[in-house]
Write a protein that holds these residues in place. Structure first.
Motif, mmCIF file in Angstrom:
data_model
loop_
_atom_site.group_PDB
_atom_site.id
_atom_site.type_symbol
_atom_site.label_atom_id
_atom_site.label_comp_id
_atom_site.label_asym_id
_atom_site.label_seq_id
_atom_site.Cartn_x
_atom_site.Cartn_y
_atom_site.Cartn_z
ATOM 1 N N UNK A 69 93.127 -26.415 77.278
ATOM 2 C CA UNK A 69 93.963 -25.645 76.253
ATOM 3 C C UNK A 69 92.768 -25.491 75.135
ATOM 4 N N UNK A 70 91.952 -26.610 74.771
ATOM 5 C CA UNK A 70 91.004 -26.492 73.681
ATOM 6 C C UNK A 70 90.051 -25.310 74.045
ATOM 7 N N UNK A 116 93.104 -23.988 89.521
ATOM 8 C CA UNK A 116 94.266 -23.171 90.113
ATOM 9 C C UNK A 116 95.117 -22.653 89.027
ATOM 10 N N UNK A 117 95.522 -23.634 88.300
ATOM 11 C CA UNK A 117 96.704 -23.339 87.162
ATOM 12 C C UNK A 117 96.276 -22.283 86.355
ATOM 13 N N UNK A 118 94.702 -22.124 85.960
ATOM 14 C CA UNK A 118 94.397 -21.019 85.126
ATOM 15 C C UNK A 118 94.339 -19.792 85.829
ATOM 16 N N UNK A 119 94.000 -19.819 87.414
ATOM 17 C CA UNK A 119 94.171 -18.650 88.195
ATOM 18 C C UNK A 119 95.727 -18.176 88.138
ATOM 19 N N UNK A 120 96.532 -18.932 88.213
ATOM 20 C CA UNK A 120 97.705 -18.448 89.085
ATOM 21 C C UNK A 120 98.983 -18.709 87.854
ATOM 22 N N UNK A 121 98.796 -19.216 86.627
ATOM 23 C CA UNK A 121 99.868 -19.708 85.835
ATOM 24 C C UNK A 121 99.528 -18.867 84.568
ATOM 25 N N UNK A 122 100.627 -18.545 83.841
ATOM 26 C CA UNK A 122 100.539 -18.213 82.533
ATOM 27 C C UNK A 122 99.965 -19.192 81.628
ATOM 28 N N UNK A 123 99.672 -18.703 80.428
ATOM 29 C CA UNK A 123 99.312 -19.787 79.329
ATOM 30 C C UNK A 123 100.668 -20.722 79.290
ATOM 31 N N UNK A 149 100.864 -23.019 81.875
ATOM 32 C CA UNK A 149 100.089 -24.221 82.005
ATOM 33 C C UNK A 149 100.350 -25.375 81.318
ATOM 34 N N UNK A 150 101.206 -25.054 80.054
ATOM 35 C CA UNK A 150 101.811 -26.137 79.228
ATOM 36 C C UNK A 150 102.842 -26.819 80.102
ATOM 37 N N UNK A 151 103.659 -25.968 80.832
ATOM 38 C CA UNK A 151 104.920 -26.545 81.552
ATOM 39 C C UNK A 151 104.149 -27.546 82.588
ATOM 40 N N UNK A 152 103.098 -27.117 83.188
ATOM 41 C CA UNK A 152 102.471 -28.017 83.993
ATOM 42 C C UNK A 152 101.934 -29.368 83.645
ATOM 43 N N UNK A 153 101.485 -29.307 82.360
ATOM 44 C CA UNK A 153 100.908 -30.248 81.577
ATOM 45 C C UNK A 153 101.977 -31.379 81.591
#
Length: 367
Positions: A223-224, A143-150, A153-157
């Motif tokens: 991320x990898x 869901x993060x890959x679909x809806x969030x920018x790169x 996703x770092x912020x979500x992490x």
């Protein structure tokens, strides 16, 4: 679902690393413990200890196996999900596939460790298996890959790590007081027992709030995977993986001074430290296989890695060493203390033959 052939855009090093991880689960732990019973030397004692979980604080090599499973799942997401996003006409179709995989992984987890096949509600456990942790980490990472920018996703992490650390240290636990990172005294375990009630597994492992940690671990693999899928030169990708691994491992160890590394409750320091090791392992496999092209040794691990979930489920549902005992019982009188070593090897060989046959028939079971 059974796929007739693997996807053409698979990264070989990821499949081989997955096979290495599964080898540790389906063979190495039992083998090294049996080896120590037979040899009883300081070296075999060390190896056996490394394939057993510590009582609470700290970590052994065996503690890396479950995070590596989640990490590798995350590393594949940029490849598999990008393709699905191109193929699916609507987000609804994509969500249905994600939900379907979530459900299948949960059911398989119930079969493996949730006592589903006992057909007894008194024995059933709602959440008590690696596959279910993968289901949680996979869905939220997708869901993060679909809806969030790169950057999103770092912020979500970072949010997952900080939020979970706060949940483990700030709330009060009824009858205990302020939550601590100790057995029976942490808020995550309290929430599990409150929500699951009689269906809690009764162990000190935590699952619900630990979903934040499972998601962070899977995101670290994502991320990898993004770096590997990018147009960066392969040597640069390998260097990024090494640098990320060293940074994550260092941060996890430093944070662990104040927020201890505890695998059973998947603390945020454990997420960072274990992800660091996962990055370094992937860097090594990626450098050897995809950068240097040295692939002559990878076939056995590739056979396991291409049907990893099949190997995991079968190894937990079917007692392959027990089958080996029925076939090798005549050796017991000659091998004595070494007999469990031979049955461990024999059980693994039987499972491997099944996986090899599936590989040769281009049968790859995906969920």
């Amino acid at each position: 679902m059974i796929a007739a052939s693997p996807s053409p855009n698979r990264i070989l090093s990821i499949d081989v690393l997955r096979g290495f991880d599964m080898l540790m689960i389906i063979f190495a732990d039992r083998f090294f413990m049996s080896l120590h019973r037979g040899a009883d030397t300081p070296l075999t004692q060390f190896l056996a200890n490394q394939f057993d979980h510590p009582d609470w604080f700290g970590s052994t090599f065996y503690d890396i196996i479950m995070p590596l499973f989640l990490f590798v799942v995350g590393a594949v997401i940029p490849f598999s999900l990008s393709q699905r996003m191109q193929e699916q006409n609507t987000k609804g179709q994509l969500y249905r596939k994600l939900f379907r995989r979530f459900v299948i992984l949960f059911i398989l987890g119930w079969i493996v460790q949730g006592n589903l096949l006992a057909l007894d509600a008194a024995q059933f456990k709602v959440f008590s298996n690696t596959l279910q942790a993968i289901a949680v980490g996979y869905v939220f990472s997708c869901l993060a890959f679909i809806h969030l920018s790169k950057n999103g996703r770092y912020l979500l992490f970072a949010f997952c790590l900080v939020a979970y650390a706060l949940l483990l240290t700030l709330p009060n636990v009824p009858g205990v007081g302020r939550s601590t990172l100790l057995p029976d005294q942490n808020f995550a375990l309290y929430v599990d027992r409150l929500v699951f009630g009689p269906f809690d597994d009764g162990l000190q492992y935590t699952w619900l709030l630990s979903g934040l940690g499972f998601t962070a671990t899977t995101l670290s693999g994502l991320f990898a995977g993004e770096w590997i899928k990018s147009d960066m030169p392969r040597k640069k990708v390998a260097s990024y993986l090494v640098i990320a691994g060293l940074i994550a491992l260092s941060l996890g160890l430093i944070w662990g001074i104040w927020h201890p590394i505890v695998k059973k409750i998947w603390t945020s320091s454990f997420v960072l430290a274990s992800s660091g090791v996962c990055y370094l392992l992937l860097a090594a496999f990626y450098w050897i296989i995809d950068v240097k092209g040295k692939t002559g040794w990878i076939f056995p691990l590739k056979v396991i890695g291409m049907n990893a979930i099949t190997a995991y489920v079968l190894s937990h549902v079917i007692d392959f060493p027990g089958i080996a005992e029925d076939l090798l019982f005549g050796l017991e009188q000659y091998s004595e203390a070494w007999y469990p070593v031979w049955t461990s090897i024999g059980g693994f060989v039987i499972l491997y033959i099944l996986l090899w046959y599936m590989y040769k028939k281009n049968t790859f079971i995906k969920v």
